[in-house]
Motif scaffolding. Structure first.
Motif, PDB file in Angstrom:
ATOM      1  N   LYS A   1     -68.716  43.335  23.036  1.00 41.06           N
ATOM      2  CA  LYS A   1     -67.643  44.191  22.512  1.00 41.06           C
ATOM      3  C   LYS A   1     -67.200  45.164  23.567  1.00 41.06           C
ATOM      4  O   LYS A   1     -66.184  45.714  23.272  1.00 41.06           O
ATOM      5  CB  LYS A   1     -67.770  44.268  21.077  1.00 41.06           C
TER       6      LYS A   1
ATOM      7  N   THR B   1     -69.489  43.871  14.094  1.00 42.28           N
ATOM      8  CA  THR B   1     -69.284  42.371  13.853  1.00 42.28           C
ATOM      9  C   THR B   1     -69.727  41.917  12.542  1.00 42.28           C
ATOM     10  O   THR B   1     -69.796  42.869  11.831  1.00 42.28           O
ATOM     11  CB  THR B   1     -70.355  41.543  14.789  1.00 42.28           C
ATOM     12  N   ASP B   2     -69.332  40.741  12.005  1.00 41.72           N
ATOM     13  CA  ASP B   2     -69.692  40.087  10.791  1.00 41.72           C
ATOM     14  C   ASP B   2     -71.247  40.471  10.514  1.00 41.72           C
ATOM     15  O   ASP B   2     -71.357  40.660   9.254  1.00 41.72           O
ATOM     16  CB  ASP B   2     -69.349  38.673  10.808  1.00 41.72           C
TER      17      ASP B   2
ATOM     18  N   ALA C   1     -73.246  39.109  21.604  1.00 42.50           N
ATOM     19  CA  ALA C   1     -71.799  39.129  21.148  1.00 42.50           C
ATOM     20  C   ALA C   1     -71.544  40.655  20.812  1.00 42.50           C
ATOM     21  O   ALA C   1     -70.468  41.068  21.111  1.00 42.50           O
ATOM     22  CB  ALA C   1     -71.820  38.328  20.014  1.00 42.50           C
ATOM     23  N   ALA C   2     -72.537  41.334  20.332  1.00 44.61           N
ATOM     24  CA  ALA C   2     -72.149  42.809  19.995  1.00 44.61           C
ATOM     25  C   ALA C   2     -72.022  43.589  21.263  1.00 44.61           C
ATOM     26  O   ALA C   2     -71.058  44.495  21.392  1.00 44.61           O
ATOM     27  CB  ALA C   2     -73.289  43.228  18.984  1.00 44.61           C
TER      28      ALA C   2
END
Length: 155
Positions: A140, A102-103, A136-137
């Motif tokens: 994925k 991720t960012d 969020a990670a």
């Protein structure tokens, strides 16, 4: 442990996963997530105070007293065992792990039955709560639909 007890395929595949974990633990901000359909547990591992030991000959990584990952021999030719607190995940090879980016950082998600265990190294300390960026990670690679885990492995 003698490396000769491992099949070469297991040695390379699982050894590569261990090497990725070693690289993650070189970060200052490392987070561990355990998630099932019932709930989630998140923790930060302080790599400045916890001793990180990369034992290459034994194919083992230890971080303080709470985290251990090792490539071990098995009847199937090899397994990768990850222990965090009371959690023990066993990975036998391809299809049971995923690399995520991720960012905010990078991680490895391990599938163990209907749950996951993720090690995530952030570029900077996660501000404003851990839940949103770590979920969020995990998202994925893993999602739960009606209590069933849908996992998207890297290989």
């Amino acid at each position: 442990m003698a490396v000769s007890n491992l099949e070469m395929h297991a040695l390379f595949v699982l050894g590569d996963v261990r090497a990725k974990l070693v690289k993650l633990f070189q970060s200052r901000y490392v987070y561990v997530v355990e998630q099932t359909a019932e709930g989630i547990y998140m923790a930060e591992l302080d790599t400045t105070t916890a001793l990180v030991v990369d034992d290459k000959p034994r194919l083992e990584l230890k971080v303080g007293d709470h985290f251990r990952a090792a490539v071990l021999p098995s009847r199937e030719g090899g397994k990768f065992e990850v222990r965090f607190r009371d959690i023990k995940a066993t990975i036998h090879g391809l299809g049971e792990y995923a690399y995520v980016a991720t960012d905010l950082g990078n991680g490895v998600v391990f599938k163990d039955g209907q749950g996951i265990l993720m090690v995530f190294a952030a570029h900077e300390a996660l501000q404003g709560g851990l839940a949103k960026p770590l979920k969020a990670a995990v998202g994925k690679a893993a999602k739960w639909r009606k209590g069933e885990l849908a996992f998207k492995p890297s290989e």
